[in-house]
Design a protein around this motif. Structure first.
Motif, short mmCIF file in Angstrom:
data_model
loop_
_atom_site.label_atom_id
_atom_site.label_comp_id
_atom_site.label_asym_id
_atom_site.label_seq_id
_atom_site.Cartn_x
_atom_site.Cartn_y
_atom_site.Cartn_z
N CYS A 262 -20.04 -47.99 0.46
CA CYS A 262 -20.25 -49.26 -0.25
C CYS A 262 -19.32 -49.42 -1.45
O CYS A 262 -19.23 -50.53 -2.00
CB CYS A 262 -21.70 -49.35 -0.73
SG CYS A 262 -22.94 -49.28 0.58
N VAL A 263 -18.68 -48.35 -1.87
CA VAL A 263 -17.91 -48.40 -3.12
C VAL A 263 -16.80 -49.44 -3.06
O VAL A 263 -16.70 -50.34 -3.92
CB VAL A 263 -17.35 -47.01 -3.47
CG1 VAL A 263 -16.40 -47.11 -4.67
CG2 VAL A 263 -18.48 -46.04 -3.79
N HIS A 264 -15.94 -49.35 -2.06
CA HIS A 264 -14.80 -50.28 -1.98
C HIS A 264 -15.21 -51.71 -1.62
O HIS A 264 -14.68 -52.66 -2.22
CB HIS A 264 -13.75 -49.75 -1.00
CG HIS A 264 -13.03 -48.54 -1.51
ND1 HIS A 264 -12.19 -48.59 -2.60
CD2 HIS A 264 -13.04 -47.25 -1.11
CE1 HIS A 264 -11.70 -47.39 -2.84
NE2 HIS A 264 -12.21 -46.55 -1.96
N PRO A 265 -16.14 -51.92 -0.68
CA PRO A 265 -16.53 -53.31 -0.37
C PRO A 265 -17.14 -54.07 -1.53
O PRO A 265 -17.07 -55.30 -1.58
CB PRO A 265 -17.56 -53.14 0.76
CG PRO A 265 -17.20 -51.85 1.41
CD PRO A 265 -16.73 -50.98 0.29
N LEU A 266 -17.74 -53.38 -2.50
CA LEU A 266 -18.37 -54.06 -3.62
C LEU A 266 -17.36 -54.53 -4.68
O LEU A 266 -17.66 -55.41 -5.49
CB LEU A 266 -19.40 -53.15 -4.29
CG LEU A 266 -20.75 -53.03 -3.57
CD1 LEU A 266 -21.59 -51.93 -4.22
CD2 LEU A 266 -21.50 -54.35 -3.61
N VAL B 110 -25.24 -51.60 -8.71
CA VAL B 110 -25.22 -51.04 -7.35
C VAL B 110 -23.94 -50.24 -7.13
O VAL B 110 -23.96 -49.13 -6.58
CB VAL B 110 -25.35 -52.16 -6.30
CG1 VAL B 110 -25.24 -51.59 -4.89
CG2 VAL B 110 -26.68 -52.89 -6.47
N TRP B 111 -22.80 -50.80 -7.57
CA TRP B 111 -21.52 -50.10 -7.41
C TRP B 111 -21.51 -48.78 -8.17
O TRP B 111 -21.04 -47.76 -7.67
CB TRP B 111 -20.40 -51.01 -7.92
CG TRP B 111 -19.03 -50.40 -7.83
CD1 TRP B 111 -18.24 -50.33 -6.72
CD2 TRP B 111 -18.30 -49.77 -8.88
NE1 TRP B 111 -17.06 -49.69 -7.04
CE2 TRP B 111 -17.07 -49.33 -8.35
CE3 TRP B 111 -18.58 -49.53 -10.23
CZ2 TRP B 111 -16.12 -48.69 -9.11
CZ3 TRP B 111 -17.62 -48.88 -10.99
CH2 TRP B 111 -16.40 -48.47 -10.43
N PHE B 112 -22.06 -48.79 -9.38
CA PHE B 112 -22.10 -47.59 -10.20
C PHE B 112 -22.97 -46.52 -9.56
O PHE B 112 -22.65 -45.33 -9.56
CB PHE B 112 -22.65 -47.96 -11.58
CG PHE B 112 -22.29 -47.00 -12.68
CD1 PHE B 112 -21.13 -46.26 -12.64
CD2 PHE B 112 -23.13 -46.84 -13.77
CE1 PHE B 112 -20.80 -45.37 -13.66
CE2 PHE B 112 -22.81 -45.96 -14.79
CZ PHE B 112 -21.65 -45.22 -14.73
N LEU C 274 -26.49 -39.13 2.74
CA LEU C 274 -26.63 -40.19 1.76
C LEU C 274 -25.33 -40.39 1.00
O LEU C 274 -24.97 -41.53 0.66
CB LEU C 274 -27.77 -39.87 0.77
CG LEU C 274 -29.19 -40.09 1.28
CD1 LEU C 274 -30.20 -39.69 0.20
CD2 LEU C 274 -29.41 -41.55 1.67
N ARG C 275 -24.61 -39.29 0.71
CA ARG C 275 -23.32 -39.41 0.02
C ARG C 275 -22.36 -40.26 0.85
O ARG C 275 -21.69 -41.15 0.34
CB ARG C 275 -22.72 -38.04 -0.23
CG ARG C 275 -21.39 -38.10 -1.00
CD ARG C 275 -20.70 -36.75 -1.08
NE ARG C 275 -21.60 -35.74 -1.59
CZ ARG C 275 -21.84 -34.58 -1.01
NH1 ARG C 275 -21.22 -34.27 0.14
NH2 ARG C 275 -22.67 -33.71 -1.53
N GLU C 276 -22.31 -39.98 2.14
CA GLU C 276 -21.44 -40.75 3.02
C GLU C 276 -21.91 -42.20 3.14
O GLU C 276 -21.10 -43.14 3.11
CB GLU C 276 -21.39 -40.10 4.40
CG GLU C 276 -20.48 -40.81 5.38
CD GLU C 276 -20.52 -40.19 6.77
OE1 GLU C 276 -19.87 -40.74 7.67
OE2 GLU C 276 -21.22 -39.17 6.94
N MET D 98 -21.02 -45.12 -6.65
CA MET D 98 -19.94 -44.29 -7.15
C MET D 98 -20.45 -42.90 -7.52
O MET D 98 -19.82 -41.88 -7.22
CB MET D 98 -19.29 -44.95 -8.37
CG MET D 98 -18.12 -44.17 -8.95
SD MET D 98 -16.73 -44.04 -7.83
CE MET D 98 -16.06 -45.69 -7.94
N GLY D 99 -21.60 -42.84 -8.16
CA GLY D 99 -22.19 -41.54 -8.51
C GLY D 99 -22.49 -40.70 -7.28
O GLY D 99 -22.33 -39.47 -7.30
N ALA D 100 -22.90 -41.35 -6.20
CA ALA D 100 -23.24 -40.63 -4.98
C ALA D 100 -22.02 -39.97 -4.34
O ALA D 100 -22.16 -39.02 -3.56
CB ALA D 100 -23.92 -41.57 -3.99
#
Length: 340
Positions: free
Chosen positions: A198-202, A53-55, A191-193, A58-60
């Protein structure tokens, strides 16, 4: 209470502190996950799904429309870091035993540990340093460091050096979530935003899950090796990065030095790769501990070295500007001084 602020005072704290907590749980209560079962066990053993999910998220976050200057700078740093890790892997395969060093001062040192510690830059640390010591374009150059995230680059290097053989489907599986996230993030800015939040909370979640697979005894045994690898990351990747930044990127080397760190996310790669390739599994625990130590050490030393480097160039630039701005003595003033 300001728990988050306290955690963030530790370099890489959002990743490393949950990882150490998980390692404590695994060391002193190794069956806790099985005992509680259900969601608790899932959280403690869910490194791969949480990272997936994090990956994806991150791509987004990567914007294809980044400026040419940013792409040039970030591409230079990313490719240099990967190339150096590949060269190190080529040399290490000829010097180290296939299963890594099992005894002595460098216990745990393996090609897997060296590659995972060297091939990923701490993008957050880099961006923060460049905000303070670099330009906006240099700060934005962390955009492509996300490409290094996850096990794909490590897999490519290990495969290219013959350390491991990965089936094509495994490469596709490793990068597919990232590519889907990248596509959606560039098709829709909302969607990018949305996913980017979610990147940092994960990070604490996969840090804790990863720690739940680590025995603190392994970290204690590989402590010196981790320090050695951390210093090697700064020196071996830092020198080529500084040169590449100067020669190709058009900088003064500050950005290159700021990129000579080990990413917190790299700590997860040995376990992920070990689960894919059975012959690398025995090295995964020690490689994880070494990479974690290198991450912490580089997160402490790289900002200090970058600040010293930037101040040196600032002093040189100020000296040059002072010399250029010094008013040339005109003939009348020279005459008044008795020179004519």
């Amino acid at each position: 209470m300001h728990i988050k602020k306290a955690i963030e005072r530790v370099p890489g704290g959002l990743m490393l502190i949950p990882l150490l907590l998980g390692a404590c749980v695994h060391t002193f209560a190794p069956d806790a996950g099985k005992y509680f079962g259900s969601f608790t066990n899932g959280l403690m053993t869910g490194t791969v799904p949480i990272l997936a999910v994090w990956f994806f998220c991150m791509g987004a976050t990567i914007n294809l429309k980044a400026t040419g200057v940013v792409l040039k700078k970030s591409g230079t740093l990313v490719l240099t870091k990967i190339l150096v890790a590949w060269v190190v892997a080529m040399i290490a395969t000829r010097l180290l035993p296939p299963g890594g060093i099992q005894t002595g001062l460098f216990t745990g040192l393996s090609v897997l540990a060296l590659v995972t510690a060297m091939d990923m830059t701490n993008g957050g640390l880099y961006a923060a340093l460049m905000q303070q010591y670099g330009t906006q374009e240099e700060a934005g150059a962390f955009v492509l460091t996300s490409i290094e995230s996850g096990p794909l680059v490590s897999m490519l290097i290990l495969g290219a050096t013959g350390v491991a053989v990965f089936e094509p489907r495994l490469f596709v599986g490793a990068v597919l979530p990232f590519l889907i996230g990248f596509a959606l993030g560039n098709l829709d800015a909302e969607l990018r935003e949305f996913f980017g939040r979610c990147v940092h909370p994960l990070i604490p979640f996969f840090g804790f899950a990863l720690g739940c697979s680590i025995d603190l005894g392994v970290i204690a045994k590989s402590g010196f090796t981790g320090v050695f690898v951390g210093l090697a990351v700064i020196v071996i990747t830092g020198v080529p990065l500084i040169l590449a930044d100067k020669v190709i990127g058009g900088g003064n080397g500050t950005a290159g030095l700021a990129a000579s760190s080990t990413a917190g996310a790299a700590v997860a790669n040995p376990q992920i790769i070990g689960n894919m390739i059975p012959e690398l599994k025995p090295m995964a625990d020690s490689a994880t501990a070494i990479t974690a130590t290198a991450c912490l050490l580089t997160a402490i030393l790289v900002p200090i070295l970058t600040a010293m480097w930037a101040r040196k160039y600032e002093m040189l630039r100020n000296k040059e500007q002072s010399a250029q701005a010094a008013p040339a003595q005109n003939p009348s003033s020279l005459a008044q001084d008795g020179h004519f």
